[in-house]
Design an enzyme around this catalytic site. Structure first.
Site, PDB file in Angstrom:
ATOM      1  N   ASP A  22       0.837  -1.207   0.000  1.00 55.56           N
ATOM      2  CA  ASP A  22       0.000   0.000   0.000  1.00 55.56           C
ATOM      3  C   ASP A  22       0.874   1.259   0.000  1.00 55.56           C
ATOM      4  OD1 ASP A  22      -2.356   1.411  -0.004  1.00 55.56           O
ATOM      5  OD2 ASP A  22      -2.637   1.323   2.164  1.00 55.56           O
ATOM      6  N   GLY A  25      -0.052   5.485  -4.409  1.00 56.29           N
ATOM      7  CA  GLY A  25      -0.671   6.764  -4.776  1.00 56.29           C
ATOM      8  C   GLY A  25      -0.044   7.919  -4.006  1.00 56.29           C
ATOM      9  N   ARG A  35      -0.953   9.350  -9.906  1.00 56.58           N
ATOM     10  CA  ARG A  35      -0.917   8.090  -9.161  1.00 56.58           C
ATOM     11  C   ARG A  35      -0.288   6.955  -9.983  1.00 56.58           C
ATOM     12  NH1 ARG A  35      -4.132   7.566  -4.720  1.00 56.58           N
ATOM     13  NH2 ARG A  35      -4.449   5.366  -5.207  1.00 56.58           N
ATOM     14  N   HIS A  39       2.237   3.631  -9.143  1.00 60.31           N
ATOM     15  CA  HIS A  39       2.007   2.207  -9.420  1.00 60.31           C
ATOM     16  C   HIS A  39       3.178   1.621 -10.222  1.00 60.31           C
ATOM     17  CE1 HIS A  39      -1.851   2.355  -7.574  1.00 60.31           C
ATOM     18  NE2 HIS A  39      -2.415   3.133  -8.473  1.00 60.31           N
ATOM     19  N   SER A  67      -7.562  -5.597  -4.922  1.00 55.92           N
ATOM     20  CA  SER A  67      -8.574  -6.196  -4.053  1.00 55.92           C
ATOM     21  C   SER A  67      -9.940  -6.200  -4.724  1.00 55.92           C
ATOM     22  CB  SER A  67      -8.649  -5.433  -2.728  1.00 55.92           C
ATOM     23  OG  SER A  67      -9.358  -4.222  -2.902  1.00 55.92           O
ATOM     24  N   SER A  68     -10.840  -7.007  -4.165  1.00 54.27           N
ATOM     25  CA  SER A  68     -12.204  -7.054  -4.714  1.00 54.27           C
ATOM     26  C   SER A  68     -12.898  -5.702  -4.534  1.00 54.27           C
ATOM     27  CB  SER A  68     -13.001  -8.192  -4.064  1.00 54.27           C
ATOM     28  OG  SER A  68     -12.814  -8.218  -2.668  1.00 54.27           O
ATOM     29  N   GLU A  69     -12.351  -4.857  -3.678  1.00 51.10           N
ATOM     30  CA  GLU A  69     -12.929  -3.517  -3.457  1.00 51.10           C
ATOM     31  C   GLU A  69     -12.280  -2.460  -4.359  1.00 51.10           C
ATOM     32  OE1 GLU A  69     -12.024  -5.584  -0.832  1.00 51.10           O
ATOM     33  OE2 GLU A  69     -14.145  -6.145  -0.645  1.00 51.10           O
ATOM     34  N   LEU A 133      11.012 -20.384  -4.743  1.00 50.91           N
ATOM     35  CA  LEU A 133       9.914 -19.592  -4.180  1.00 50.91           C
ATOM     36  C   LEU A 133       8.589 -19.828  -4.923  1.00 50.91           C
ATOM     37  CD1 LEU A 133       9.134 -17.026  -2.401  1.00 50.91           C
ATOM     38  CD2 LEU A 133       9.741 -15.681  -4.419  1.00 50.91           C
ATOM     39  N   ARG A 190       2.133  -4.852   6.118  1.00 50.15           N
ATOM     40  CA  ARG A 190       1.385  -3.835   5.366  1.00 50.15           C
ATOM     41  C   ARG A 190       2.210  -2.562   5.352  1.00 50.15           C
ATOM     42  NH1 ARG A 190      -4.829  -2.402   4.644  1.00 50.15           N
ATOM     43  NH2 ARG A 190      -4.534  -0.645   3.248  1.00 50.15           N
TER      44      ARG A 190
HETATM   45  C1  IPE Z   1      -5.392  -2.783  -0.131  1.00 44.92           C
HETATM   46  O1  IPE Z   1      -5.050  -1.448  -0.318  1.00 44.92           O
HETATM   47  C2  IPE Z   1      -5.398  -3.522  -1.427  1.00 44.92           C
HETATM   48  C3  IPE Z   1      -4.107  -3.654  -2.112  1.00 44.92           C
HETATM   49  C4  IPE Z   1      -2.952  -3.239  -1.724  1.00 44.92           C
HETATM   50  C5  IPE Z   1      -4.171  -4.347  -3.366  1.00 44.92           C
HETATM   51  P1  IPE Z   1      -6.148  -0.298  -0.401  1.00 44.92           P
HETATM   52  O2  IPE Z   1      -5.416   0.982  -0.501  1.00 44.92           O
HETATM   53  O3  IPE Z   1      -7.132  -0.593  -1.468  1.00 44.92           O
HETATM   54  O4  IPE Z   1      -6.872  -0.442   1.016  1.00 44.92           O
HETATM   55  P2  IPE Z   1      -7.895   0.508   1.774  1.00 44.92           P
HETATM   56  O5  IPE Z   1      -9.040   0.735   0.847  1.00 44.92           O
HETATM   57  O6  IPE Z   1      -7.182   1.782   2.084  1.00 44.92           O
HETATM   58  O7  IPE Z   1      -8.266  -0.245   3.010  1.00 44.92           O
HETATM   59  C1  IPE Z   2      -1.654   0.227  -3.349  1.00 41.56           C
HETATM   60  O1  IPE Z   2      -1.397   1.593  -3.359  1.00 41.56           O
HETATM   61  C2  IPE Z   2      -1.876  -0.312  -4.740  1.00 41.56           C
HETATM   62  C3  IPE Z   2      -3.233  -0.810  -4.973  1.00 41.56           C
HETATM   63  C4  IPE Z   2      -4.233  -0.807  -4.133  1.00 41.56           C
HETATM   64  C5  IPE Z   2      -3.489  -1.364  -6.289  1.00 41.56           C
HETATM   65  P1  IPE Z   2      -2.579   2.642  -3.331  1.00 41.56           P
HETATM   66  O2  IPE Z   2      -2.974   2.943  -4.731  1.00 41.56           O
HETATM   67  O3  IPE Z   2      -3.686   2.182  -2.455  1.00 41.56           O
HETATM   68  O4  IPE Z   2      -1.854   3.891  -2.687  1.00 41.56           O
HETATM   69  P2  IPE Z   2      -2.455   4.924  -1.652  1.00 41.56           P
HETATM   70  O5  IPE Z   2      -2.968   4.148  -0.483  1.00 41.56           O
HETATM   71  O6  IPE Z   2      -3.546   5.664  -2.359  1.00 41.56           O
HETATM   72  O7  IPE Z   2      -1.293   5.795  -1.310  1.00 41.56           O
HETATM   73 MG    MG Z   3      -4.101   2.450  -0.477  1.00 42.13          MG
END
Ligand code: IPE
Ligand code: IPE
Ligand code: MG
Length: 253
Positions: A22, A25, A35, A39, A67-69, A133, A190
């Site tokens: 995480d 962005g 953003r 990535h 994620s699924s979200e 691995l 995390r």
């Molecule tokens: C969790 O990160 C999913 C991945 C890293 C793929 P998010 O950035 O989507 O999580 P929330 O929404 O802040 O909990």
């Molecule tokens: C994790 O980084 C990557 C994915 C969820 C795909 P984020 O994109 O969630 O980065 P932040 O949390 O917005 O900084």
């Molecule tokens: Mg995030």
């Protein structure tokens, strides 16, 4: 004094490390960049961490990629992530194979493009007999989805008669989860500072050691991984036993 001795017991290296990558962005935003730039930098961090885990003889590395979200994100970010995922697979599968790394995907593939599904299947097939691995990529993954699909499979097997009057227990659920055959994660990491699980491997994390770091994913390098592993090694995993039991080695978890 005794408790000091107990505290000094070191755990072995984790067999399975699971990471929520995480902070991409925010990493980009800090640099006044879009953003997407974060990535892309995140993919570079993935490469280094995979290499490092292979060198350290970690058995399984699971990376939460989408994620699924995450479908709730703006459409252009979702397509960028899917495109990046496809391009990374196209570029990296042969290299992973040469390094004896086995690739496996978990998550609901049905919502992904057919080209992506085909590439994922190809990567799994090409690397299936590799035994260094195991790299597990979680795409369109959610812990709730994983449990629901496991229960659905069990139900289907009952209706076809493949399972008759099964006892619902931990081994039966484990066998039907997307992670079947893999050890549960020993260490969960995390990055990005949030202290939540965000629907990742809910069942499998039951006894996992949790490690949260404010480091944003693109900055998470092999030194940061070593720090997380050292934190893990300094912990005493008790699995419900007392510290004394573990120290006297009278219990093998
Ligand atoms: C969790 O990160 C999913 C991945 C890293 C793929 P998010 O950035 O989507 O999580 P929330 O929404 O802040 O909990
Ligand atoms: C994790 O980084 C990557 C994915 C969820 C795909 P984020 O994109 O969630 O980065 P932040 O949390 O917005 O900084
Ligand atoms: Mg995030």
């Amino acid at each position: 004094m005794f408790s000091k001795a107990i505290d000094s017991v070191e755990s072995a290296n984790p067999r399975h490390i699971a990471i929520i990558m995480d902070g991409n962005g925010r990493w980009a935003q800090k640099r006044f960049m879009p953003r997407a730039f974060g990535h892309q930098a995140g993919v570079k961090a993935v490469r280094k961490i995979v290499e490092c885990c292979a060198e350290q003889k970690i058995e399984v590395l699971t990376l939460f990629a989408f994620s699924s979200e995450n479908w709730r994100r703006p459409e252009d970010e979702v397509s960028l992530l899917m495109g990046l995922f496809m391009a990374t697979l196209q570029r990296e599968i042969n290299k992973l194979d040469r390094n004896n790394i086995r690739l496996r995907f978990i998550g609901d593939r049905s919502a992904l493009s057919s080209q992506l599904q085909a590439k994922m299947a190809e990567g799994e097939k090409q690397t299936q007999s590799n035994d260094a691995l195991t790299l597990v990529i979680a795409v369109n993954y959610g812990g709730h989805w994983d449990m629901c699909q496991a229960f659905q499979q069990i139900l289907n097997k009952i209706s076809t008669g493949e399972l008759t009057h099964p006892t619902i227990n931990t081994p039966l659920i484990n066998q039907h989860l997307s992670t079947h055959g893999l050890p549960d994660p020993d260490l969960f990491i995390r990055t990005g500072g949030e202290q939540r699980v965000s629907n990742f491997m809910l069942w499998q994390l039951a006894y996992t050691e949790l490690y949260f770091t404010p480091t944003l994913w693109p900055d998470f390098d092999p030194d940061a991984l070593t720090e997380a592993i050292n934190s893990f090694k300094g912990r005493q995993r008790r699995f419900g036993h007392t510290g004394e039991q573990m120290f006297n080695n009278s219990v093998i978890p």
